[in-house]
Write a protein that holds these residues in place. Sequence first.
Motif, PDB file in Angstrom:
ATOM      1  N   ILE A 284       0.054  -3.868  10.733  1.00  0.00           N
ATOM      2  CA  ILE A 284       0.589  -3.990   9.383  1.00  0.00           C
ATOM      3  C   ILE A 284       2.090  -3.740   9.425  1.00  0.00           C
ATOM      4  O   ILE A 284       2.637  -3.293  10.433  1.00  0.00           O
TER       5      ILE A 284
ATOM      6  N   ARG B 147      -9.127  -4.962   5.321  1.00  0.00           N
ATOM      7  CA  ARG B 147      -8.255  -5.901   4.608  1.00  0.00           C
ATOM      8  C   ARG B 147      -7.940  -7.109   5.490  1.00  0.00           C
ATOM      9  O   ARG B 147      -7.864  -8.236   5.001  1.00  0.00           O
TER      10      ARG B 147
ATOM     11  N   LEU C 238       0.853  -1.180   0.000  1.00  0.00           N
ATOM     12  CA  LEU C 238       0.000   0.000   0.000  1.00  0.00           C
ATOM     13  C   LEU C 238       0.895   1.240   0.000  1.00  0.00           C
ATOM     14  O   LEU C 238       1.387   1.653   1.042  1.00  0.00           O
TER      15      LEU C 238
ATOM     16  N   TRP D  56       2.890  -1.271   4.193  1.00  0.00           N
ATOM     17  CA  TRP D  56       2.535   0.137   3.986  1.00  0.00           C
ATOM     18  C   TRP D  56       3.794   0.953   3.672  1.00  0.00           C
ATOM     19  O   TRP D  56       4.761   0.924   4.428  1.00  0.00           O
TER      20      TRP D  56
ATOM     21  N   LEU E 286      -0.873  -6.178   4.728  1.00  0.00           N
ATOM     22  CA  LEU E 286      -0.414  -4.980   4.039  1.00  0.00           C
ATOM     23  C   LEU E 286       1.024  -4.660   4.411  1.00  0.00           C
ATOM     24  O   LEU E 286       1.433  -4.785   5.570  1.00  0.00           O
TER      25      LEU E 286
END
Length: 249
Positions: free
Chosen positions: A171, A142, A119, A151, A149
Motif C-alpha cells: 500500500i 481490500r 485509510l 494509509w 489504499l
Amino acid sequence: MSVTLGLVLTERNARRRRAPDPRVDVVMLERTLLDPPRAGAAKRWAQQVQRSFPRARLLPLAWHLVTHGPEDRMRERSTRTLSGPPHLFGGLQDNAQIQQAWDVTRLCANAMQSNTVVLRTPPSITPGALGRARIRAFAEVRRAEGIDLVWEPEGLWEAPVAAALAREVGITVMLPAFAGGRPLRNEQGNGLAAPGAWLRVDIPREGTIHGGMIDELLDHAEVAADPAIVFSGARARNNLATFADALEL
C-alpha cells in the motif's frame, strides 16, 4: 519535473466556489470520514468537486466506524452511524460491524469512480504486533476486492516503520513533511519523510507556505521517485497554488 499534487478537503472547503484548477491531481475528501453520503448524494457531490478539479482523482476517506474506536471520540463529531455495540466498531477489527461500515465506504468510492481509499488510522492503532497484524489483514482483504489504499497513520508510527510496513503489504503511505515548520527528513538525509511515501503538508489554520518550505519540497521533488505532495488545512488550495507556481506548472 513531474510531481503529483493533491489536496485534503473538508466538506466546507470542498463546497467553496472557485475557478477550476487543472493542476490538482488528487483530492482526498474528509466528508466520508465523518458522515459518508448515500450513494446518490455521493455521486452528485463528486460531480460538483470534479468541476473544481477537472483532472483530479477523487479519493474518499474510510468511514471512522472502520478505523476509530470509542476511545478516539469520532462519533461525537458525526451524525450518521450504524447499530451495534460501540466497542465492535473501529480498530480495523474483523467482524460484521466493520464489514458493514466498510461497505458504506466502498459505495462512496464506487459513486466517485475511484478504486483507491484513504485509510486514516488513529493513535489507538499502534505499531505493536496487533496494530501491524490488523493493517496487514485489512490491506490483504481490500486488495482482493480491487481496492488500493493510501494509509495515513497517526500517533506513534515513526516514518521508517510505517514506510516499511506499507512496502511489505503493498500500500501507499502518506506521512507529514514538516513538524512545527521543520522538515522531517528520511534516514538517507536526501529528501523528506521516507522513500516512496506521499508527503502531507500541514499548515496551521490561516497560515501560508513560506519560502523555506517551498525550497525543501522542491529539493525533495528532484530526488524522489514519483513524488506526491498533498496539502491540507484551511488554506490548502492557496498553498498548493503557490507551490505549483514555484514548479512553474
